[in-house]
Design a protein around this motif. Structure first.
Motif, PDB file in Angstrom:
ATOM      1  N   THR A   6       0.791  -1.273   0.018  1.00  0.00           N
ATOM      2  CA  THR A   6      -0.020   0.031  -0.046  1.00  0.00           C
ATOM      3  C   THR A   6       0.705   1.323   0.057  1.00  0.00           C
ATOM      4  N   VAL A   7       0.292   2.476  -0.231  1.00  0.00           N
ATOM      5  CA  VAL A   7       1.191   3.693  -0.285  1.00  0.00           C
ATOM      6  C   VAL A   7       0.620   4.464   1.083  1.00  0.00           C
ATOM      7  N   GLY A   8       1.605   4.974   1.622  1.00  0.00           N
ATOM      8  CA  GLY A   8       1.458   6.052   2.563  1.00  0.00           C
ATOM      9  C   GLY A   8       1.719   7.305   2.447  1.00  0.00           C
ATOM     10  N   ARG A   9       2.301   7.324   1.470  1.00  0.00           N
ATOM     11  CA  ARG A   9       3.049   8.801   0.987  1.00  0.00           C
ATOM     12  C   ARG A   9       1.616   9.803   0.843  1.00  0.00           C
ATOM     13  N   SER A  31      -4.799  -8.804   8.443  1.00  0.00           N
ATOM     14  CA  SER A  31      -4.798  -9.804   7.262  1.00  0.00           C
ATOM     15  C   SER A  31      -3.449 -10.151   6.877  1.00  0.00           C
ATOM     16  N   GLY A  32      -2.222  -9.357   7.342  1.00  0.00           N
ATOM     17  CA  GLY A  32      -1.107  -9.684   6.838  1.00  0.00           C
ATOM     18  C   GLY A  32      -0.110  -8.498   7.231  1.00  0.00           C
ATOM     19  N   ARG A  33       1.186  -8.701   6.615  1.00  0.00           N
ATOM     20  CA  ARG A  33       2.234  -7.681   6.936  1.00  0.00           C
ATOM     21  C   ARG A  33       2.169  -6.455   6.065  1.00  0.00           C
ATOM     22  N   LEU A  34       2.158  -5.377   6.251  1.00  0.00           N
ATOM     23  CA  LEU A  34       2.024  -4.289   5.486  1.00  0.00           C
ATOM     24  C   LEU A  34       3.476  -3.752   4.893  1.00  0.00           C
ATOM     25  N   HIS A  35       3.204  -3.543   3.639  1.00  0.00           N
ATOM     26  CA  HIS A  35       4.633  -3.092   2.928  1.00  0.00           C
ATOM     27  C   HIS A  35       4.099  -1.630   2.519  1.00  0.00           C
ATOM     28  N   ILE A  36       4.715  -0.463   3.239  1.00  0.00           N
ATOM     29  CA  ILE A  36       4.122   0.702   2.932  1.00  0.00           C
ATOM     30  C   ILE A  36       5.293   1.758   2.267  1.00  0.00           C
ATOM     31  N   PHE A  37       4.807   2.346   1.132  1.00  0.00           N
ATOM     32  CA  PHE A  37       5.537   3.368   0.234  1.00  0.00           C
ATOM     33  C   PHE A  37       5.357   4.518   1.059  1.00  0.00           C
ATOM     34  N   VAL A  38       6.411   5.462   1.880  1.00  0.00           N
ATOM     35  CA  VAL A  38       6.233   6.494   2.558  1.00  0.00           C
ATOM     36  C   VAL A  38       6.982   7.592   1.969  1.00  0.00           C
ATOM     37  N   GLY A  39       7.822   7.487   1.057  1.00  0.00           N
ATOM     38  CA  GLY A  39       8.599   8.554   0.289  1.00  0.00           C
ATOM     39  C   GLY A  39       9.392   9.057   1.343  1.00  0.00           C
ATOM     40  N   ASN A  40       9.678  10.543   0.929  1.00  0.00           N
ATOM     41  CA  ASN A  40      10.860  10.877   1.801  1.00  0.00           C
ATOM     42  C   ASN A  40      10.015  11.843   2.762  1.00  0.00           C
ATOM     43  N   CYS A  41       9.358  11.280   3.762  1.00  0.00           N
ATOM     44  CA  CYS A  41       8.292  11.722   4.498  1.00  0.00           C
ATOM     45  C   CYS A  41       9.064  12.390   5.685  1.00  0.00           C
ATOM     46  N   PRO A  42       8.631  13.457   6.535  1.00  0.00           N
ATOM     47  CA  PRO A  42       9.413  14.481   7.582  1.00  0.00           C
ATOM     48  C   PRO A  42       9.120  13.594   8.910  1.00  0.00           C
ATOM     49  N   ASP A  43       9.872  13.751   9.935  1.00  0.00           N
ATOM     50  CA  ASP A  43       9.844  13.344  11.165  1.00  0.00           C
ATOM     51  C   ASP A  43       8.421  13.235  11.685  1.00  0.00           C
ATOM     52  N   GLY A  44       8.058  12.405  12.447  1.00  0.00           N
ATOM     53  CA  GLY A  44       6.972  12.260  13.058  1.00  0.00           C
ATOM     54  C   GLY A  44       5.643  11.841  11.934  1.00  0.00           C
ATOM     55  N   ARG A  59      11.229   4.200   1.139  1.00  0.00           N
ATOM     56  CA  ARG A  59      11.418   5.503   0.784  1.00  0.00           C
ATOM     57  C   ARG A  59      11.511   5.870  -0.578  1.00  0.00           C
ATOM     58  N   ASP A  60      12.086   4.430  -1.360  1.00  0.00           N
ATOM     59  CA  ASP A  60      12.161   4.479  -2.885  1.00  0.00           C
ATOM     60  C   ASP A  60      11.019   3.828  -3.675  1.00  0.00           C
ATOM     61  N   LEU A  61      10.298   4.556  -4.354  1.00  0.00           N
ATOM     62  CA  LEU A  61       9.150   3.694  -5.015  1.00  0.00           C
ATOM     63  C   LEU A  61       9.571   2.611  -5.840  1.00  0.00           C
ATOM     64  N   GLY A  62      10.665   2.527  -6.576  1.00  0.00           N
ATOM     65  CA  GLY A  62      11.190   1.633  -7.238  1.00  0.00           C
ATOM     66  C   GLY A  62      11.318   0.217  -6.618  1.00  0.00           C
ATOM     67  N   THR A  63      11.959   0.324  -5.300  1.00  0.00           N
ATOM     68  CA  THR A  63      12.373  -0.681  -4.364  1.00  0.00           C
ATOM     69  C   THR A  63      11.062  -1.324  -4.047  1.00  0.00           C
ATOM     70  N   TRP A  64       9.920  -0.382  -3.597  1.00  0.00           N
ATOM     71  CA  TRP A  64       8.589  -0.904  -3.189  1.00  0.00           C
ATOM     72  C   TRP A  64       7.848  -1.742  -4.402  1.00  0.00           C
ATOM     73  N   TYR A  65       7.992  -1.236  -5.454  1.00  0.00           N
ATOM     74  CA  TYR A  65       7.225  -1.888  -6.724  1.00  0.00           C
ATOM     75  C   TYR A  65       7.929  -3.321  -6.887  1.00  0.00           C
TER      76      TYR A  65
END
Length: 733
Positions: A6-9, A31-44, A59-65
């Protein structure tokens, strides 16, 4: 373990984006383990998303994909779209376009795809076309408002943020509410600023209710405007200076919202976040926008907008005061919204659980399939006991639900609340609010699209019809369902149907002949319908109400419930009341309902006009009153009379339509329509003769329990729906 990508960014400077994703992620973890794309998100930001040590973040979209592709090839991956607003442009839809190949791979390898809690910002044909592939590849789709649902063709749900905040019990417990929260957006292009008159209205409202004014920043770009507002309103500010951590800032906001009596904002998730902490929600608008209205309308909260560019200080102040008085109504809808959200959570669990079964359908446990696009914006209330191996029929009612005035709406609300042994019930919304033609057209077209997707072996379409616009709108949809080969039922309502049918016999026959079965509320209506359908296809079934447990009925109240107009006989009622001196004897007359003819609202001794009440509030009023009155010039089977009797009231009503089938000599007072003297005499008898009144009330409650309680009526309705399904089976062979 299932791997869910899923995408958290999102918009990092917007706390609302994190609220939505956090709620969804908490459901997905079941239902399972989450794999979240967060990008270059700030602290907190990750803390605000509720990310746990068990989640995998990227943090990297390609790695997540690539990870999603690898897990998908191994048959272990599912996908969940991020919730929130979809900008229907090429840039705004990039997630929905880029992941199409990934979704196809996951579906081919027994993965599942869910999309819940999204909404469209604009409604344009080309973006809708581009969205079709990703929608088609989704196993479960729920949009966060009715307009998006109608436009993109899947059911609606409450916004995910309604599930956040304080519990219902905590809100009900009360506590200190000494703050008025105000915010106004400061988007690109510098939107208008509230008028001086509106600012004065806010100050006067706060002073009248002894509230501290606080302006807040929930979206960073609004910070400068929040500080200007605080200065102009003489209030304090909770800003987002120097961009402190997301989680810390949200905690500070929610602490303030828990003190708020009201929130006034043009930011949707400021309104929702404060609402979920106990603040009365107000859409304070500085530009034309329906965003807040349509998202709140999806949970049944209507008419909360205030024009902050207005020039009438007194009117704006009174408007805010009236909204504050609707607190109990609003929070009843929040409870309902959270129940609907829990149903969505269960649907997600059901859908993702299916990915853990072998592709051939075998496995240790059978999982009920969740349709990709079930046809209702309202929740489906499923029964538990199927009668055979055949799938349980899903009965689609054409109409509207929610806390909206109108007998048909309350009938459908009752269907969603009531248990049915052998069918499931849902509602296809086919109309907007009264006078909102554009929304009505969109919803009717959306219903037509959903009808086209139904299968005749598992679905029944019930059109709730009255006259004029209802006959044309729901009648056309009934005709369309018939042409699609679906089982169909025409359910006739309304006091004006019979004269309408006599004026338009050809139109009425054309629509009725599209029905496999017809349900009427009175013998008069049955006679008209039998001119178009064989006798064995016409059934007279009364409206149903749940019979209340014994109530105190402790106040000397006479209650009228319905539209305040001459058709309902309010002019006759007031004339009769003027002939009596019941006010001097301690009796009050409450004329509750939307005012259709303002000239009828007069200052009379003992008479109150509270306006339209939420349905729960009207029922609560009937639980306290001793007498109910309905002096209509025309009715079919009035739900108000049944509810009044079920709540222990002695009823005085006119002998019109099917009323005499409910109110008899031993269960109420029946008088001729438009007869002021007869109505006055009947009211005088039931108010002054305690023994007579109590006998009528007791007999009325017993009669309703025996003939009109949901436990009696619902099985009869269900038999008719199933008969329609069986009749259509025979016709389709």
């Amino acid at each position: 373990m299932r791997q869910i990508f899923t995408v958290g960014r999102g918009q990092f400077d917007n706390i609302g984006d994190a609220m939505l994703r956090r709620q969804l992620f908490s459901w997905l973890r079941e239902s399972g383990r989450l794999h979240i794309f967060v990008g270059n998100c700030p602290d907190g930001y990750e803390e605000c998303l509720g990310v746990t040590s068990e989640d995998v973040t990227y943090r990297d979209l390609g790695t997540w994909y690539r990870a999603a592709v690898n897990e998908g090839l191994a048959g272990r991956a599912s996908y969940a779209f991020k919730p929130g607003e979809i900008q229907l442009s090429l840039g705004g839809m990039k997630e929905h376009l880029v992941v199409v190949p990934l979704l196809a791979l996951l579906r081919a390898r027994n993965g599942r795809v869910v999309r819940v809690g999204s909404g469209a910002k604009s409604l344009a044909p080309l973006p809708r076309l581009l969205m079709r592939p990703s929608i088609a590849l989704s196993d479960l789709t729920r949009w966060r408002d009715d307009e998006t649902a109608d436009y993109l063709g899947a059911p609606a749900m409450p916004d995910l943020a309604f599930g956040e905040g304080a519990s219902t019990e905590e809100i009900a417990a009360g506590g200190r509410r000494d703050v008025l929260v105000v915010s106004v957006r400061d988007d690109k292009g510098s939107p208008p600023y509230p008028s001086p008159e509106a600012l004065q209205a806010v100050r006067e409202f706060a002073a009248r209710n002894e509230l501290e004014i606080w302006t807040i920043t929930q979206v960073f770009q609004d910070d400068r405007r929040a500080r200007r507002l605080a200065e102009d309103l003489g209030g304090q500010v909770l800003g987002w200076q120097d961009r402190i951590r997301h989680d810390e800032h949200e905690a500070a906001l929610r602490a303030l919202y828990r003190r708020a009596a009201m929130v006034v904002s043009d930011r949707l998730h400021v309104v929702i976040a404060a609402f979920t902490e106990g603040a009365v929600p107000v859409a304070g608008l500085v530009q034309r926008s329906t965003k807040i209205a349509r998202h709140m309308s999806t949970i049944g909260v209507e008419d909360i907008s205030v024009d902050l560019l207005g020039r009438d200080t007194d009117a704006l102040t009174e408007r805010l005061q009236s909204l504050l008085g609707r607190r109990e109504e609003f929070f009843g809808h929040l409870t309902d919204a959270r129940e609907r959200l829990d149903q969505v959570r269960l649907a997600i669990l059901d859908t993702l659980k299916g990915a853990n079964q072998p592709a051939d359908g075998s496995g240790p446990a059978a999982v009920r399939p969740v349709p990709a696009t079930p046809a209702a914006p309202a929740p489906v209330r499923a029964s538990t006991t199927p009668t055979s191996a055949r799938p349980r029929p899903l009965v689609h009612h054409l109409g509207r639900v929610g806390d909206v005035a109108g007998g048909m709406t309350q009938v459908l609300n009752g269907y969603l609340d009531g248990p049915f042994e052998n069918t499931d019930v849902t509602v296809l919304t086919t109309r907007g609010n009264p006078g909102d033609v554009a929304t009505g057209v969109r919803r009717a077209l959306g219903a037509a699209v959903r009808i086209a997707r139904l299968r005749s072996t598992e679905a029944v379409v019930v059109a709730h019809l009255s006259n004029r616009g209802s006959w044309l709108r729901e009648g056309a949809l009934l005709w369309w369902a018939d042409r699609r080969g679906l089982p169909t039922v025409a359910h006739l309502h309304g006091s004006s149907f019979v004269p309408f049918a006599r004026r338009h016999p050809k139109l009425v026959r054309t629509v009725l002949r599209s029905a496999d079965q017809a349900i009427t509320l009175s013998e008069e209506t049955s006679e008209v319908v039998r001119a178009a359908l064989p006798v064995d296809r016409v059934d007279l079934v009364p409206n149903a109400v749940p019979v209340a447990t014994a109530t105190a009925n402790s106040e000397n109240l006479v209650v009228f419930g319905g539209a305040v107009g001459r058709r309902k006989g309010v002019d006759v009622l007031l004339a009769a009341w003027e002939q009596l001196d019941l006010a001097a004897a301690g009796w009050r007359l409450v004329v509750a309902g939307p005012v259709q003819e303002p000239d009828l609202v007069r200052d009379l001794p003992g008479v109150e006009f509270p306006g339209a009440l939420a349905h729960d509030a009207l029922v609560e009023l009937l639980g306290r009153s001793r007498v109910a009155v309905l002096p209509s010039r025309g009715e079919a089977m009035p739900v108000f009379v049944l509810e009044a009797m079920a709540q222990g009231n002695a009823v005085v009503a006119t002998d019109v339509g099917g009323v005499a089938e409910v109110v008899g000599p031993d269960t109420g007072e029946l008088v001729p329509a438009e007869d002021v003297a007869a109505l006055a005499a009947a009211l005088d008898r039931v108010c002054r003769d305690d023994a007579h009144r109590e006998r009528l009330a007791a007999n009325g409650r017993t009669a309703v329990a025996e003939r009109f309680d949901t436990s009696v009526v619902f099985p009869a309705l269900e038999r008719i729906w199933i008969d329609a399904l069986q009749r259509r089976d025979w016709r389709n062979r």
